[in-house]
Design a protein around this motif. Structure first.
Motif, PDB file in Angstrom:
ATOM      1  N   GLY A  12      93.208  33.968  44.431  1.00  0.00           N
ATOM      2  CA  GLY A  12      92.303  33.928  45.573  1.00  0.00           C
ATOM      3  C   GLY A  12      91.066  34.792  45.425  1.00  0.00           C
ATOM      4  O   GLY A  12      90.420  35.120  46.419  1.00  0.00           O
ATOM      5  N   SER A  13      90.705  35.136  44.185  1.00  0.00           N
ATOM      6  CA  SER A  13      89.499  35.961  44.036  1.00  0.00           C
ATOM      7  C   SER A  13      88.249  35.177  44.451  1.00  0.00           C
ATOM      8  O   SER A  13      87.286  35.763  44.953  1.00  0.00           O
ATOM      9  CB  SER A  13      89.364  36.480  42.609  1.00  0.00           C
ATOM     10  OG  SER A  13      89.053  35.448  41.702  1.00  0.00           O
ATOM     11  N   ASN A  14      88.274  33.867  44.274  1.00  0.00           N
ATOM     12  CA  ASN A  14      87.133  33.063  44.731  1.00  0.00           C
ATOM     13  C   ASN A  14      87.093  32.951  46.254  1.00  0.00           C
ATOM     14  O   ASN A  14      86.020  32.938  46.849  1.00  0.00           O
ATOM     15  CB  ASN A  14      87.150  31.685  44.073  1.00  0.00           C
ATOM     16  CG  ASN A  14      86.608  31.732  42.661  1.00  0.00           C
ATOM     17  OD1 ASN A  14      85.407  31.878  42.453  1.00  0.00           O
ATOM     18  ND2 ASN A  14      87.500  31.659  41.684  1.00  0.00           N
ATOM     19  N   GLY A  88      90.415  27.319  43.058  1.00  0.00           N
ATOM     20  CA  GLY A  88      91.633  27.549  42.291  1.00  0.00           C
ATOM     21  C   GLY A  88      92.796  26.736  42.834  1.00  0.00           C
ATOM     22  O   GLY A  88      93.930  27.190  42.836  1.00  0.00           O
ATOM     23  N   TRP A  89      92.503  25.526  43.297  1.00  0.00           N
ATOM     24  CA  TRP A  89      93.556  24.592  43.769  1.00  0.00           C
ATOM     25  C   TRP A  89      94.042  23.812  42.554  1.00  0.00           C
ATOM     26  O   TRP A  89      93.259  23.076  41.945  1.00  0.00           O
ATOM     27  CB  TRP A  89      92.993  23.646  44.830  1.00  0.00           C
ATOM     28  CG  TRP A  89      94.014  22.690  45.386  1.00  0.00           C
ATOM     29  CD1 TRP A  89      94.102  21.355  45.116  1.00  0.00           C
ATOM     30  CD2 TRP A  89      95.064  22.984  46.314  1.00  0.00           C
ATOM     31  NE1 TRP A  89      95.145  20.808  45.823  1.00  0.00           N
ATOM     32  CE2 TRP A  89      95.767  21.784  46.556  1.00  0.00           C
ATOM     33  CE3 TRP A  89      95.499  24.157  46.964  1.00  0.00           C
ATOM     34  CZ2 TRP A  89      96.859  21.702  47.424  1.00  0.00           C
ATOM     35  CZ3 TRP A  89      96.586  24.081  47.823  1.00  0.00           C
ATOM     36  CH2 TRP A  89      97.252  22.859  48.045  1.00  0.00           C
ATOM     37  N   MET A  90      95.293  23.983  42.189  1.00  0.00           N
ATOM     38  CA  MET A  90      95.777  23.460  40.912  1.00  0.00           C
ATOM     39  C   MET A  90      96.568  22.163  41.060  1.00  0.00           C
ATOM     40  O   MET A  90      97.452  21.873  40.250  1.00  0.00           O
ATOM     41  CB  MET A  90      96.606  24.534  40.195  1.00  0.00           C
ATOM     42  CG  MET A  90      95.849  25.833  39.951  1.00  0.00           C
ATOM     43  SD  MET A  90      94.279  25.636  39.070  1.00  0.00           S
ATOM     44  CE  MET A  90      94.901  25.528  37.395  1.00  0.00           C
ATOM     45  N   ILE A 108      85.788  24.375  42.131  1.00  0.00           N
ATOM     46  CA  ILE A 108      85.265  25.228  41.051  1.00  0.00           C
ATOM     47  C   ILE A 108      86.176  25.094  39.853  1.00  0.00           C
ATOM     48  O   ILE A 108      87.408  25.126  39.986  1.00  0.00           O
ATOM     49  CB  ILE A 108      85.065  26.695  41.483  1.00  0.00           C
ATOM     50  CG1 ILE A 108      84.412  27.481  40.344  1.00  0.00           C
ATOM     51  CG2 ILE A 108      86.355  27.342  41.967  1.00  0.00           C
ATOM     52  CD1 ILE A 108      83.494  28.571  40.794  1.00  0.00           C
ATOM     53  N   HIS A 109      85.544  24.882  38.696  1.00  0.00           N
ATOM     54  CA  HIS A 109      86.300  24.625  37.471  1.00  0.00           C
ATOM     55  C   HIS A 109      85.807  25.576  36.377  1.00  0.00           C
ATOM     56  O   HIS A 109      84.599  25.745  36.199  1.00  0.00           O
ATOM     57  CB  HIS A 109      86.096  23.165  37.038  1.00  0.00           C
ATOM     58  CG  HIS A 109      86.898  22.801  35.830  1.00  0.00           C
ATOM     59  ND1 HIS A 109      88.244  22.538  35.895  1.00  0.00           N
ATOM     60  CD2 HIS A 109      86.537  22.693  34.533  1.00  0.00           C
ATOM     61  CE1 HIS A 109      88.691  22.267  34.677  1.00  0.00           C
ATOM     62  NE2 HIS A 109      87.676  22.347  33.833  1.00  0.00           N
ATOM     63  N   GLY A 118      90.345  19.139  33.461  1.00  0.00           N
ATOM     64  CA  GLY A 118      91.788  19.240  33.657  1.00  0.00           C
ATOM     65  C   GLY A 118      92.319  20.653  33.515  1.00  0.00           C
ATOM     66  O   GLY A 118      91.565  21.628  33.533  1.00  0.00           O
ATOM     67  N   HIS A 167      88.592  34.536  30.739  1.00  0.00           N
ATOM     68  CA  HIS A 167      88.698  34.162  32.155  1.00  0.00           C
ATOM     69  C   HIS A 167      88.025  35.213  33.035  1.00  0.00           C
ATOM     70  O   HIS A 167      87.299  34.876  33.979  1.00  0.00           O
ATOM     71  CB  HIS A 167      90.167  33.978  32.557  1.00  0.00           C
ATOM     72  CG  HIS A 167      90.338  33.304  33.889  1.00  0.00           C
ATOM     73  ND1 HIS A 167      91.512  33.281  34.578  1.00  0.00           N
ATOM     74  CD2 HIS A 167      89.463  32.615  34.660  1.00  0.00           C
ATOM     75  CE1 HIS A 167      91.370  32.618  35.712  1.00  0.00           C
ATOM     76  NE2 HIS A 167      90.133  32.195  35.783  1.00  0.00           N
TER      77      HIS A 167
END
Ligand code: GAR
Length: 194
Positions: A12-14, A88-90, A108-109, A118, A167
């Motif tokens: 959740g840093s974003n 960051g939804w995976m 965001i990717h 992907g 990262h």
């Protein structure tokens, strides 16, 4: 203010970068709700600290992606969300979610799309041996990581990089461009006088 719903699967840093940008007056928005799919993630603690309600929708409780997305749409509507931010939804999302918020969902990717779409984008960049990678904020369409690009930032790959060090360098840029991309989406309320 833009009414945001944020979806996260991890740290959740974003999420926090968006909350901070709002607090700093860089973004005229409010975060209505955090939706998350993995119990116990750090994103939830951050939401608590920012006074944002969080709702767990665990994908393991749904047989099909469409069922999870139906539940997501219900929560987003319940919280009167207008703009959806996948931070960051995976999980792969389906037209059930996309059609409920046409051109109002961004993702965001951690690569310079269209490279390394992907999962495991950072590992893929290291394996490919590229010297520059980065991050991308884009509109979400049914094809994974393929919607209209809104903002990108380039990040150097250094010789001793591991997925973790790379990262971390990418995330510095993510935290800058995600609030910027959201601000770009804001509907123009004033017209240009010629
Ligand atoms: C971010 O680096 C984001 O780019 C990535 O997950 C991370 C979430 O970090 N997203 C994807 O890989 C999407 N396929 P955060 O939870 O600290 O914001």
């Amino acid at each position: 203010p833009m009414k945001l719903g944020i979806m996260a699967s991890g740290s959740g840093s974003n999420f926090e970068a968006v909350a901070q940008a709002i607090k700093d007056g860089q973004l005229n928005a409010q975060i209505q709700v955090l939706i998350y799919n993995n119990p116990g993630i750090k994103a939830v603690e951050r939401a608590e600290r920012w006074g944002v309600p969080s709702v767990l929708l665990n994908h393991r409780d749904y047989k099909r992606r469409e069922e999870l997305d139906t539940a997501i749409v219900e929560v987003l509507q319940q919280y009167q969300v207008e703009w959806v931010v996948m931070a960051g939804w995976m999980r792969i999302v389906t037209p059930v979610l996309i059609n409920a918020f046409p051109d109002q969902i961004i993702n965001i990717h951690p690569s310079l799309l269209p490279s390394f779409k992907g999962a495991h984008a950072i590992e893929k960049a290291l394996e490919a041996g590229v010297k520059i990678t980065g991050c991308t904020v884009h509109l979400v369409c049914p094809e994974v990581d393929s919607g209209l690009i809104l903002v990108q930032a380039a990040v150097p790959v250094l010789p001793l990089d591991t997925p973790e060090t790379l990262h971390a360098r990418i995330q510095v840029q993510e935290h800058r461009i995600l609030p910027q991309a959201i601000a770009q989406l804001a509907p123009r309320t004033t017209s240009v006088t010629l």
